[in-house]
Design a protein around this motif. Structure first.
Motif, mmCIF file in Angstrom:
data_model
loop_
_atom_site.group_PDB
_atom_site.id
_atom_site.type_symbol
_atom_site.label_atom_id
_atom_site.label_comp_id
_atom_site.label_asym_id
_atom_site.label_seq_id
_atom_site.Cartn_x
_atom_site.Cartn_y
_atom_site.Cartn_z
ATOM 1 N N UNK A 1 37.677 8.781 0.294
ATOM 2 C CA UNK A 1 38.539 8.431 1.419
ATOM 3 C C UNK A 1 37.724 8.042 2.649
ATOM 4 N N UNK A 2 36.467 8.445 2.681
ATOM 5 C CA UNK A 2 35.623 8.194 3.849
ATOM 6 C C UNK A 2 34.473 7.219 3.585
ATOM 7 N N UNK A 3 34.414 6.678 2.371
ATOM 8 C CA UNK A 3 33.334 5.762 2.008
ATOM 9 C C UNK A 3 33.305 4.537 2.916
ATOM 10 N N UNK A 4 34.445 3.934 3.138
ATOM 11 C CA UNK A 4 34.460 2.712 3.958
ATOM 12 C C UNK A 4 33.994 2.993 5.381
ATOM 13 N N UNK A 5 34.388 4.140 5.914
ATOM 14 C CA UNK A 5 33.939 4.529 7.255
ATOM 15 C C UNK A 5 32.414 4.670 7.287
ATOM 16 N N UNK B 1 26.921 2.446 8.593
ATOM 17 C CA UNK B 1 25.605 1.960 8.172
ATOM 18 C C UNK B 1 25.449 0.468 8.445
ATOM 19 N N UNK B 2 26.476 -0.307 8.136
ATOM 20 C CA UNK B 2 26.406 -1.753 8.348
ATOM 21 C C UNK B 2 26.281 -2.091 9.827
ATOM 22 N N UNK C 1 25.698 -1.325 -1.401
ATOM 23 C CA UNK C 1 26.818 -1.486 -2.313
ATOM 24 C C UNK C 1 27.139 -0.120 -2.918
ATOM 25 N N UNK C 2 28.162 -0.053 -3.741
ATOM 26 C CA UNK C 2 28.583 1.230 -4.306
ATOM 27 C C UNK C 2 27.471 1.880 -5.127
#
Length: 63
Positions: free
Chosen positions: A15-19, A24-25, A32-33
């Protein structure tokens, strides 16, 4: 750690990966994953240890 709890932790992490990726970006680090897998494993380990600590504290409070 039991499989059900591990799955719940994975759901929280995902749920927090995109955040996390966005953070980082914004610092110029693109992942990537596949690159994120070690970080997810570390996060799962930390969540497991935190759970165990809370569990043990809860048991002490009931005694």
């Amino acid at each position: 750690m039991d499989q059900e709890l591990n799955m719940k932790f994975m759901q929280i992490a995902m749920a927090h990966v995109q955040e996390g990726r966005g953070l980082l970006e914004s610092k110029g680090i693109e992942l990537d994953m596949h690159d994120l897998q070690p970080a997810l494993e570390l996060l799962m380990s930390v969540m497991g240890e935190a759970y165990e600590l809370g569990y043990e504290d809860g048991k002490k409070e009931r005694e």
